[in-house]
Write an enzyme that holds these catalytic residues in place. Sequence first.
Site, PDB file in Angstrom:
ATOM      1  N   GLU A 199     -10.515   8.132  -5.922  1.00  0.00           N
ATOM      2  CA  GLU A 199      -9.798   6.896  -6.258  1.00  0.00           C
ATOM      3  C   GLU A 199     -10.735   5.851  -6.851  1.00  0.00           C
ATOM      4  O   GLU A 199     -11.811   5.603  -6.300  1.00  0.00           O
ATOM      5  CB  GLU A 199      -9.192   6.275  -4.992  1.00  0.00           C
ATOM      6  CG  GLU A 199      -8.123   7.087  -4.327  1.00  0.00           C
ATOM      7  CD  GLU A 199      -7.403   6.263  -3.261  1.00  0.00           C
ATOM      8  OE1 GLU A 199      -6.342   6.696  -2.827  1.00  0.00           O
ATOM      9  OE2 GLU A 199      -7.909   5.189  -2.854  1.00  0.00           O
ATOM     10  N   HIS A 256       0.807  -1.232   0.000  1.00  0.00           N
ATOM     11  CA  HIS A 256       0.000   0.000   0.000  1.00  0.00           C
ATOM     12  C   HIS A 256       0.834   1.274   0.000  1.00  0.00           C
ATOM     13  O   HIS A 256       0.302   2.362   0.205  1.00  0.00           O
ATOM     14  CB  HIS A 256      -1.027  -0.008   1.140  1.00  0.00           C
ATOM     15  CG  HIS A 256      -1.927  -1.206   1.080  1.00  0.00           C
ATOM     16  ND1 HIS A 256      -2.910  -1.336   0.141  1.00  0.00           N
ATOM     17  CD2 HIS A 256      -1.947  -2.355   1.800  1.00  0.00           C
ATOM     18  CE1 HIS A 256      -3.509  -2.507   0.295  1.00  0.00           C
ATOM     19  NE2 HIS A 256      -2.935  -3.149   1.288  1.00  0.00           N
ATOM     20  N   ARG A 291      -7.121  15.699   0.413  1.00  0.00           N
ATOM     21  CA  ARG A 291      -5.852  16.413   0.643  1.00  0.00           C
ATOM     22  C   ARG A 291      -5.088  16.556  -0.674  1.00  0.00           C
ATOM     23  O   ARG A 291      -5.434  15.932  -1.670  1.00  0.00           O
ATOM     24  CB  ARG A 291      -4.995  15.589   1.610  1.00  0.00           C
ATOM     25  CG  ARG A 291      -4.643  14.229   1.033  1.00  0.00           C
ATOM     26  CD  ARG A 291      -3.588  13.481   1.823  1.00  0.00           C
ATOM     27  NE  ARG A 291      -3.159  12.292   1.106  1.00  0.00           N
ATOM     28  CZ  ARG A 291      -3.788  11.125   1.121  1.00  0.00           C
ATOM     29  NH1 ARG A 291      -4.893  10.976   1.818  1.00  0.00           N
ATOM     30  NH2 ARG A 291      -3.321  10.105   0.422  1.00  0.00           N
ATOM     31  N   VAL A 306       0.860  13.186  -2.439  1.00  0.00           N
ATOM     32  CA  VAL A 306       2.300  13.089  -2.717  1.00  0.00           C
ATOM     33  C   VAL A 306       2.555  13.221  -4.222  1.00  0.00           C
ATOM     34  O   VAL A 306       3.457  13.938  -4.652  1.00  0.00           O
ATOM     35  CB  VAL A 306       2.863  11.738  -2.205  1.00  0.00           C
ATOM     36  CG1 VAL A 306       4.348  11.598  -2.564  1.00  0.00           C
ATOM     37  CG2 VAL A 306       2.659  11.571  -0.710  1.00  0.00           C
TER      38      VAL A 306
END
Length: 449
Positions: free
Chosen positions: A275, A235, A291, A294
């Site tokens: 997602e 993950h 949010r 990355v």
Amino acid sequence: MFDKILIANRGEIALRILRACKDLGIATVAVHSTADADAMHVKLADESVCIGPPKAAESYMNIPQIVAACEITNADAVHPGYGFLSENARFAEILEEHKISFIGPSSQHIALMGDKIEAKKTAKSLGLPVVPGSDGALTSDEEAKQIAQEIGYPVLVKAAFGGGGRGMKVAQSAADLASALSTARAESKAGFGDATLYMEKYLKAPRHIEVQIFGDGKGNAVHLGERDCSLQRRHQKIWEEAPSPALNDKQRARIGATVAHAMQELKYRSAGTVEFLYEDGKFYFIEMNTRLQVEHPVTEMITGIDLVCEQIRIASGAPLSFTQEDVRFEGHAIECRINAEHPTSFRPSPGLITQYHAPGGLGVRIDSAAYAGCHIPPDYDSLIGKLIVHARTRDECLMRLKRALDECVINGVDTTIPLFSKLIGEPDIINGSYDIHWLENYLEKSESA
Ligand code: MV4
């Protein structure tokens, strides 16, 4: 516009946010733990405040300390970055109570998406395709068995407040179900303080494709295309790219428009990621992240849009600075996460970086807070930096990635660079034919070879 922003984070993302603030002419406050006194984000900020000891729970996640740091520096907004307090609804709420802007979505939307069952119900009601499964929480083992029978095995039991794959268990058949339920229940109670579970049909070999969206909180929302994040281990994503090698322009426009419409209905504010699992040409919503992620740079590289600047502008009350028609996708981008880890065992390798040389040239971007002489503390995640490469085509992008990896020098700690150098020679990677299990299977094969 804000006068001063406090950055409630560290490492490369703190630098990323600092740079956006500087581009907008906004003063910056860094916060740091005692372990990060010499960190680059502290050096580059206009002001800094030490907020506690190395342990994240007592520093980067210490809400009273961060609010106090805002008060003493007179910051009018906080950017949380990713991780730490970025998806903490209570933090967003407390800041607003102190008349400090949270650069992100509303606390209500954070809380809504933090509850995976409510998130899925919302997604479904907004017209997003979801994985077949229970309509909500499982209320008994008998009910679970009934639903599994209906949707067909294998099924996946998931924690309502789960994350990172914890509290998730596959049942291959009815014989497996009771133990899957009890393990998932125990793990989610221990990990998240809540044992609520739900059930989905288990997709065997999907890709992980996520759609980047942006909303103004007033009903305007756009999509910025997708990222393919299927290459992961336990993950942890290691490689992300955009566009997805699995989609054509028509599929991209279709899923993008569906998601943008849903976000308009929701009146979502700021950056968000929806997602999906993608299998046999179909999308299945799984979760929404409220949010900045990355891997946001791959989207920035193919759209030319600065996602952090846009978050800041929207938080200050400005409208979206571009329309859907303004968004043009150009070329291909790949991000490699360079971690301070052993390239085959993935054992964390904190310590002193003795030599550091970042690659450069056209289409090469490094987001990193590392420098020769810096320490990678053992207290936080092991990300040293991200190498993001952009080119006109995926093939050119792979060539440029090889050049950049070859130029990169990081000595003193182990890094995942050698893994990427190997991956770019693999036919499946070159062809873009990989699913969420590809990397783990590859590593297993490499181990036994
Ligand atoms: C799934 C799935 C297969 N079928 N749901 C893993 C973490 C959580 N965010 C969702 N996850 C999955 N949900 C159904 N119905 C497989 C995974 C999964 C996964 C998803 C995305 C990226 C990597 C993954 C690795 C293993 C399992």
